[in-house]
Design a protein around this motif. Structure first.
Motif, PDB file in Angstrom:
ATOM      1  N   TRP A  60      26.231   0.030 -29.194  1.00  0.00           N
ATOM      2  CA  TRP A  60      27.213  -0.819 -28.529  1.00  0.00           C
ATOM      3  C   TRP A  60      27.880  -0.083 -27.371  1.00  0.00           C
ATOM      4  O   TRP A  60      28.156  -0.688 -26.323  1.00  0.00           O
ATOM      5  CB  TRP A  60      28.266  -1.314 -29.524  1.00  0.00           C
ATOM      6  CG  TRP A  60      27.796  -2.489 -30.330  1.00  0.00           C
ATOM      7  CD1 TRP A  60      27.639  -2.555 -31.677  1.00  0.00           C
ATOM      8  CD2 TRP A  60      27.380  -3.770 -29.819  1.00  0.00           C
ATOM      9  NE1 TRP A  60      27.156  -3.803 -32.058  1.00  0.00           N
ATOM     10  CE2 TRP A  60      26.999  -4.566 -30.926  1.00  0.00           C
ATOM     11  CE3 TRP A  60      27.290  -4.319 -28.539  1.00  0.00           C
ATOM     12  CZ2 TRP A  60      26.532  -5.873 -30.796  1.00  0.00           C
ATOM     13  CZ3 TRP A  60      26.835  -5.632 -28.402  1.00  0.00           C
ATOM     14  CH2 TRP A  60      26.461  -6.387 -29.511  1.00  0.00           C
ATOM     15  N   SER A  61      28.119   1.219 -27.520  1.00  0.00           N
ATOM     16  CA  SER A  61      28.670   1.980 -26.397  1.00  0.00           C
ATOM     17  C   SER A  61      27.708   1.990 -25.224  1.00  0.00           C
ATOM     18  O   SER A  61      28.112   1.872 -24.060  1.00  0.00           O
ATOM     19  CB  SER A  61      28.990   3.418 -26.842  1.00  0.00           C
ATOM     20  OG  SER A  61      30.130   3.460 -27.676  1.00  0.00           O
ATOM     21  N   VAL A  62      26.407   2.128 -25.521  1.00  0.00           N
ATOM     22  CA  VAL A  62      25.395   2.072 -24.459  1.00  0.00           C
ATOM     23  C   VAL A  62      25.411   0.693 -23.799  1.00  0.00           C
ATOM     24  O   VAL A  62      25.344   0.568 -22.572  1.00  0.00           O
ATOM     25  CB  VAL A  62      23.989   2.380 -25.023  1.00  0.00           C
ATOM     26  CG1 VAL A  62      22.923   2.173 -23.960  1.00  0.00           C
ATOM     27  CG2 VAL A  62      23.933   3.812 -25.551  1.00  0.00           C
ATOM     28  N   THR A  63      25.514  -0.356 -24.597  1.00  0.00           N
ATOM     29  CA  THR A  63      25.537  -1.723 -24.066  1.00  0.00           C
ATOM     30  C   THR A  63      26.716  -1.926 -23.125  1.00  0.00           C
ATOM     31  O   THR A  63      26.550  -2.442 -21.997  1.00  0.00           O
ATOM     32  CB  THR A  63      25.613  -2.741 -25.215  1.00  0.00           C
ATOM     33  OG1 THR A  63      24.493  -2.571 -26.084  1.00  0.00           O
ATOM     34  CG2 THR A  63      25.612  -4.169 -24.666  1.00  0.00           C
ATOM     35  N   LEU A  71      27.154  -4.994 -13.607  1.00  0.00           N
ATOM     36  CA  LEU A  71      28.045  -5.871 -12.847  1.00  0.00           C
ATOM     37  C   LEU A  71      28.522  -5.191 -11.566  1.00  0.00           C
ATOM     38  O   LEU A  71      28.647  -5.834 -10.515  1.00  0.00           O
ATOM     39  CB  LEU A  71      29.242  -6.266 -13.715  1.00  0.00           C
ATOM     40  CG  LEU A  71      28.924  -7.186 -14.903  1.00  0.00           C
ATOM     41  CD1 LEU A  71      30.179  -7.437 -15.727  1.00  0.00           C
ATOM     42  CD2 LEU A  71      28.324  -8.509 -14.416  1.00  0.00           C
ATOM     43  N   THR A  72      28.767  -3.876 -11.635  1.00  0.00           N
ATOM     44  CA  THR A  72      29.162  -3.135 -10.431  1.00  0.00           C
ATOM     45  C   THR A  72      28.060  -3.179  -9.382  1.00  0.00           C
ATOM     46  O   THR A  72      28.318  -3.449  -8.202  1.00  0.00           O
ATOM     47  CB  THR A  72      29.479  -1.670 -10.787  1.00  0.00           C
ATOM     48  OG1 THR A  72      30.547  -1.627 -11.735  1.00  0.00           O
ATOM     49  CG2 THR A  72      29.881  -0.890  -9.547  1.00  0.00           C
ATOM     50  N   PHE A 102      17.269   2.662 -19.100  1.00  0.00           N
ATOM     51  CA  PHE A 102      18.541   2.146 -19.583  1.00  0.00           C
ATOM     52  C   PHE A 102      18.530   1.722 -21.048  1.00  0.00           C
ATOM     53  O   PHE A 102      19.559   1.289 -21.560  1.00  0.00           O
ATOM     54  CB  PHE A 102      18.999   0.996 -18.685  1.00  0.00           C
ATOM     55  CG  PHE A 102      19.046   1.383 -17.228  1.00  0.00           C
ATOM     56  CD1 PHE A 102      19.761   2.500 -16.828  1.00  0.00           C
ATOM     57  CD2 PHE A 102      18.357   0.660 -16.269  1.00  0.00           C
ATOM     58  CE1 PHE A 102      19.794   2.886 -15.497  1.00  0.00           C
ATOM     59  CE2 PHE A 102      18.393   1.033 -14.922  1.00  0.00           C
ATOM     60  CZ  PHE A 102      19.111   2.150 -14.543  1.00  0.00           C
ATOM     61  N   CYS A 103      17.378   1.838 -21.700  1.00  0.00           N
ATOM     62  CA  CYS A 103      17.304   1.584 -23.146  1.00  0.00           C
ATOM     63  C   CYS A 103      16.865   2.836 -23.901  1.00  0.00           C
ATOM     64  O   CYS A 103      17.650   3.428 -24.630  1.00  0.00           O
ATOM     65  CB  CYS A 103      16.349   0.424 -23.427  1.00  0.00           C
ATOM     66  SG  CYS A 103      16.896  -1.157 -22.755  1.00  0.00           S
ATOM     67  N   ILE A 104      15.604   3.242 -23.713  1.00  0.00           N
ATOM     68  CA  ILE A 104      15.078   4.389 -24.458  1.00  0.00           C
ATOM     69  C   ILE A 104      15.891   5.643 -24.168  1.00  0.00           C
ATOM     70  O   ILE A 104      16.364   6.333 -25.089  1.00  0.00           O
ATOM     71  CB  ILE A 104      13.593   4.609 -24.122  1.00  0.00           C
ATOM     72  CG1 ILE A 104      12.756   3.434 -24.609  1.00  0.00           C
ATOM     73  CG2 ILE A 104      13.102   5.921 -24.738  1.00  0.00           C
ATOM     74  CD1 ILE A 104      11.292   3.512 -24.218  1.00  0.00           C
ATOM     75  N   ALA A 220      21.068  -3.816 -20.433  1.00  0.00           N
ATOM     76  CA  ALA A 220      22.240  -4.121 -21.249  1.00  0.00           C
ATOM     77  C   ALA A 220      21.927  -5.214 -22.268  1.00  0.00           C
ATOM     78  O   ALA A 220      22.382  -5.164 -23.423  1.00  0.00           O
ATOM     79  CB  ALA A 220      23.408  -4.539 -20.356  1.00  0.00           C
ATOM     80  N   ALA A 221      21.150  -6.229 -21.852  1.00  0.00           N
ATOM     81  CA  ALA A 221      20.785  -7.312 -22.772  1.00  0.00           C
ATOM     82  C   ALA A 221      19.924  -6.783 -23.917  1.00  0.00           C
ATOM     83  O   ALA A 221      20.134  -7.139 -25.093  1.00  0.00           O
ATOM     84  CB  ALA A 221      20.046  -8.408 -22.011  1.00  0.00           C
ATOM     85  N   ILE A 222      18.959  -5.924 -23.596  1.00  0.00           N
ATOM     86  CA  ILE A 222      18.107  -5.352 -24.643  1.00  0.00           C
ATOM     87  C   ILE A 222      18.923  -4.426 -25.548  1.00  0.00           C
ATOM     88  O   ILE A 222      18.776  -4.441 -26.775  1.00  0.00           O
ATOM     89  CB  ILE A 222      16.926  -4.586 -24.008  1.00  0.00           C
ATOM     90  CG1 ILE A 222      16.063  -5.540 -23.183  1.00  0.00           C
ATOM     91  CG2 ILE A 222      16.080  -3.922 -25.090  1.00  0.00           C
ATOM     92  CD1 ILE A 222      14.960  -4.848 -22.401  1.00  0.00           C
ATOM     93  N   ASP A 223      19.814  -3.631 -24.938  1.00  0.00           N
ATOM     94  CA  ASP A 223      20.677  -2.746 -25.723  1.00  0.00           C
ATOM     95  C   ASP A 223      21.554  -3.550 -26.677  1.00  0.00           C
ATOM     96  O   ASP A 223      21.757  -3.165 -27.835  1.00  0.00           O
ATOM     97  CB  ASP A 223      21.558  -1.906 -24.796  1.00  0.00           C
ATOM     98  CG  ASP A 223      20.776  -0.885 -23.997  1.00  0.00           C
ATOM     99  OD1 ASP A 223      19.729  -0.422 -24.492  1.00  0.00           O
ATOM    100  OD2 ASP A 223      21.206  -0.551 -22.875  1.00  0.00           O
TER     101      ASP A 223
END
Length: 322
Positions: A60-63, A71-72, A102-104, A220-223
């Motif tokens: 969740w912190s990664v997300t 968004l930035t 951004f995931c692995i 972010a969606a996958i995370d």
């Protein structure tokens, strides 16, 4: 018959002098300044990440980090007027970047810090130059010159000394250390794949900020899906330090830093760009000295100096012909 005297003849042009070798791109201020900024920003992330793991599950912190970062970048791309009308190849590239970088990468970095110290993870991550060199050779046809290899060897020796020092002052249990090191190695592979992707012609075919915005939001969606599956519904910590950490990691250390870092990769290639990961452990240790009471020993000091020397040697290497 009219004869030309030697002094009347067209002068023989002097033999051309060999052109001076071009100055390496990696020593120009346009590269060194963003290189330094990225190194400083990422050098501080390890302490901030460690603070993010107290209450909120790692995924969740990664997300939250990549929601803030995406968004930035989205706002930045809109201000710049960049287009988001990617073709199928562009969307495929964005998904590949999202999964690898951004995931692995980040999910395993955060999990590694649950098992070993942030400083040790930073030291291990300096080995990013190794998979970058191997994958760059395999997929980009990049050859490594002797000076680059020599710089790599010196820097890795410095990292090894820092690793030995860190292991001595924090003798974690064998199983915990093994899990942490394994997670870091998986994270390294994900980061290296993303670095190689950014060095391809496909990456140059699309506007960078728009591509990063899309990749971060997909990531972010996958995370988020991974977090909900493994840790349950969202957990939020309203502590000021946690929220400030998310903003720092998302806006500065991700959105701003990745724009600079991927721009560096497109100029000097993934191998030399990875030397930010060689210097980052030294910066991380300096932050640890200031905020965590880290103590420098002769072994740690020697490792830091060797790392810096290797960095200088490698950055001055000229890219050999393919």
């Amino acid at each position: 018959m009219f004869r030309l005297d030697r002094s009347d003849r067209d002068p023989v042009p002097p033999a051309p002098t060999p052109a001076a070798p071009a100055r390496p791109q990696s020593t120009r201020l346009a590269i060194l300044i963003p290189f330094g900024i990225v190194t400083l920003l990422w050098g501080a992330t390890w302490i901030v990440i460690a603070d993010q793991l107290a209450v909120v599950p790692a995924s969740w912190s990664v997300t939250y980090r990549f929601v803030a970062a995406g968004l930035t970048m989205l706002v930045w791309a809109l201000i710049r007027g960049e287009r988001f009308d990617f073709d199928a190849r562009g969307w495929g590239f964005a998904i590949a970047l999202a999964i690898s970088q951004f995931c692995i990468n980040y999910n395993f970095v955060y999990r590694a810090e649950e098992h070993i110290t942030s400083g040790l993870v930073a030291v291990l991550f300096a080995l990013l130059i190794v998979p970058n060199a191997i994958l760059g050779r395999a997929f980009l046809g990049q050859r490594l010159g002797r000076q680059l290899l020599a710089g790599s060897g010196i820097a890795i020796a410095g990292v090894a000394l820092l690793f030995v020092h860190e292991a001595r002052i924090d003798p974690s249990g064998f199983n915990e250390a093994l899990i942490g090191i394994g997670c870091t190695m998986v994270a390294l592979l994900g980061a290296s794949i993303a670095n190689i992707l950014q060095a391809t012609q496909t990456a140059r075919a699309y506007p960078m900020v728009a591509m990063l915005a899309v990749a971060m939001l997909i990531g972010a969606a996958i995370d988020g899906a991974l977090a909900w599956t493994t840790a349950g519904p969202p957990v939020v910590e309203l502590r000021i330090g946690y929220i400030a950490g998310i903003l720092y990691l998302g806006v500065l250390a991700t959105a701003f830093a990745f724009k600079l870092y991927f721009g560096i990769i497109r100029v000097i290639g993934p191998v030399k760009a990875a030397y930010s990961s060689v210097l980052i452990p030294v910066i991380a240790m300096l932050f640890s000295t200031a905020f965590e009471g880290y103590r420098w020993t002769p072994l740690a000091l020697g490792g830091g100096l060797l790392t810096l020397i290797g960095l200088v040697v490698a950055l001055r290497a000229r890219r050999p012909a393919r």
